[in-house]
Scaffold this active site. Sequence first.
Site, short mmCIF file in Angstrom:
data_model
loop_
_atom_site.label_atom_id
_atom_site.label_comp_id
_atom_site.label_asym_id
_atom_site.label_seq_id
_atom_site.Cartn_x
_atom_site.Cartn_y
_atom_site.Cartn_z
N GLU A 39 48.40 31.14 48.88
CA GLU A 39 48.67 30.52 47.58
C GLU A 39 50.18 30.29 47.40
OE1 GLU A 39 47.65 31.67 42.90
OE2 GLU A 39 47.49 33.17 44.49
N LYS A 105 43.74 25.19 40.96
CA LYS A 105 43.18 26.50 40.58
C LYS A 105 42.57 26.44 39.19
CE LYS A 105 44.71 31.38 40.51
NZ LYS A 105 45.90 32.23 40.79
N TYR A 111 47.16 38.57 32.90
CA TYR A 111 47.10 39.99 32.58
C TYR A 111 47.96 40.73 33.58
CZ TYR A 111 43.81 39.76 36.48
OH TYR A 111 43.23 39.51 37.70
N CYS A 141 42.66 32.20 44.94
CA CYS A 141 42.87 33.56 44.44
C CYS A 141 41.87 33.97 43.35
CB CYS A 141 44.31 33.71 43.95
SG CYS A 141 44.89 35.44 43.90
N SER A 168 47.90 37.87 46.42
CA SER A 168 47.25 39.03 45.79
C SER A 168 48.10 40.28 45.98
CB SER A 168 45.86 39.24 46.41
OG SER A 168 45.22 40.36 45.86
N LYS A 174 43.46 48.76 46.02
CA LYS A 174 43.18 47.31 45.98
C LYS A 174 42.45 46.82 47.23
CE LYS A 174 43.83 43.10 44.13
NZ LYS A 174 45.21 42.67 43.82
#
Length: 271
Positions: A39, A105, A111, A141, A168, A174
Amino acid sequence: VAMAQVNVTVGDLKGNTEKIVQYVNEAREFQADVVVFPELAITGYPPEDLLMKSHFIQDNLDMMNYVRERSNDITVIVGFVDLLDGTRNAAAIIHDGNLVDVYHKIHLPNYGVFDEKRYFKSGKSSPVYVVNGIKVGINICEDIWYPDGPILLQSKLGAEVIININGSPYHQGKPRLRKQMLTERAIDNEVFVVYVNLVGGQDELIFDGNSMILDPSGKVLSEGEYFIEDLVITDLDMGSLHQPSIKDSRKLQSYEEKEHAIHISHYVCKP
């Protein structure tokens, strides 16, 4: 499929582009059909207030065209910033030196460390492309984190491979969470999932790479290294893919009724 897991620098348009072209050349030497970059690979991620500078946007578009001109005999998927009624977080679909299309996208995270709604407009279409006879859906993403998002629509339209490009960031736990989610998407939609992530750092953000390809059973076929650049090339056995003849349209209808009107187009990338 060649996954180019690169470490790019925010604002270094020339350096990032030279690196992208280097990996395009390497993937071509390995006779890859498709090479995929993360990205916003051309601008670096996240470009934030650089996007307020019109010359930066134009320079980024020029760099995307520089990549296009050097993409003979291969299909290239690369992240950049498009300018269409405002700035868009975009993926260029380039084939044999031609810009076939641009994906925008749809789901913009707003957030935690993400502030994309400040900078980008949301996309509204989820095309399916034909690359060497294989139907391919491309998204970016956050789009893949929604089970009823673009991946559902693209798979219902016959996509056999989903390519998802990412910036990411890493946090503890994660990688496990990400792999669990991708496994679910592959199984639920009966598709190969090609997930390509950045490596490197930008301010407080660290990108861990760990790009991966999963088959329709959710099995991980290949993975990139953690925290270092990598070029991972994988042969996909498309003969192993089974698409059911009867599609369940109920979930598809529920997504079409959401905020974003979805327009479907089919584009063909021929060798």
